[in-house]
Scaffold this motif. Sequence first.
Motif, PDB file in Angstrom:
ATOM      1  N   ILE A 123    -140.488  33.801 -68.751  1.00  0.00           N
ATOM      2  CA  ILE A 123    -140.024  32.441 -69.050  1.00  0.00           C
ATOM      3  C   ILE A 123    -141.150  31.437 -68.805  1.00  0.00           C
ATOM      4  O   ILE A 123    -141.385  30.547 -69.625  1.00  0.00           O
ATOM      5  CB  ILE A 123    -138.768  32.099 -68.225  1.00  0.00           C
ATOM      6  N   TYR A 126    -143.709  31.726 -71.671  1.00  0.00           N
ATOM      7  CA  TYR A 126    -143.239  31.127 -72.922  1.00  0.00           C
ATOM      8  C   TYR A 126    -143.166  29.601 -72.815  1.00  0.00           C
ATOM      9  O   TYR A 126    -143.554  28.896 -73.756  1.00  0.00           O
ATOM     10  CB  TYR A 126    -141.890  31.722 -73.331  1.00  0.00           C
ATOM     11  N   ARG A 127    -142.737  29.090 -71.687  1.00  0.00           N
ATOM     12  CA  ARG A 127    -142.724  27.627 -71.498  1.00  0.00           C
ATOM     13  C   ARG A 127    -144.138  27.064 -71.581  1.00  0.00           C
ATOM     14  O   ARG A 127    -144.355  26.014 -72.178  1.00  0.00           O
ATOM     15  CB  ARG A 127    -142.091  27.254 -70.159  1.00  0.00           C
ATOM     16  N   VAL A 133    -135.929  26.333 -73.948  1.00  0.00           N
ATOM     17  CA  VAL A 133    -134.656  27.044 -73.949  1.00  0.00           C
ATOM     18  C   VAL A 133    -133.720  26.320 -74.896  1.00  0.00           C
ATOM     19  O   VAL A 133    -133.566  25.104 -74.832  1.00  0.00           O
ATOM     20  CB  VAL A 133    -134.054  27.115 -72.534  1.00  0.00           C
ATOM     21  N   LEU A 149    -131.746  34.343 -72.623  1.00  0.00           N
ATOM     22  CA  LEU A 149    -132.100  32.972 -72.990  1.00  0.00           C
ATOM     23  C   LEU A 149    -132.719  33.052 -74.379  1.00  0.00           C
ATOM     24  O   LEU A 149    -133.559  33.923 -74.624  1.00  0.00           O
ATOM     25  CB  LEU A 149    -133.135  32.401 -72.027  1.00  0.00           C
ATOM     26  N   MET A 151    -135.229  31.172 -76.695  1.00  0.00           N
ATOM     27  CA  MET A 151    -136.252  30.138 -76.584  1.00  0.00           C
ATOM     28  C   MET A 151    -136.841  29.883 -77.963  1.00  0.00           C
ATOM     29  O   MET A 151    -136.937  30.805 -78.788  1.00  0.00           O
ATOM     30  CB  MET A 151    -137.326  30.560 -75.581  1.00  0.00           C
TER      31      MET A 151
END
Length: 155
Positions: A123, A126-127, A133, A149, A151
């Motif tokens: 996460i 990817y952020r 999200v 999640l 995304m």
Amino acid sequence: MVGPTDRPLTVRGVAEADLPELHRIDRETFPEEPYPYFVLRQLYDVHGDRFLVLDDGENLHGYVLFVTTSDRYVCWGMSLAVTPDLRGLGLGRRLMVEALRRVRAEGVHRVHLTVEPTNAAAISLYRSLGFEVEAGVRKDYLGPGEDRLVMTLGL
């Protein structure tokens, strides 16, 4: 960057001869739910041009699979794997950056992917690449008890 035996690591497209190594990587990375060999075989047959691998010249150490819709508007990140011995070195980022570079060049507008809600490292990666999200945890997204999640990244 060099591999575990000081060989340079390169990102390249997959070849049919890589299938046993892809299967090994998947079993090492996802020991509880690796893709069966036949699934990797079929993914290669249908989307072989959408696999990138991390190669030290003798062994593979990771891969990314990204699949674009037929209208080339949306791309889905299907899988990202880096062998446990090389995690934390930025190799997942390297694979994702190259995949995103390629889909941008193709004119893709949005990239989606799913991630296990407890996978903080993924996460965070990817952020850091700009993914957001979409709508919180999606219960049973991949089947009973398989929450994810979703995304999304706009390109």
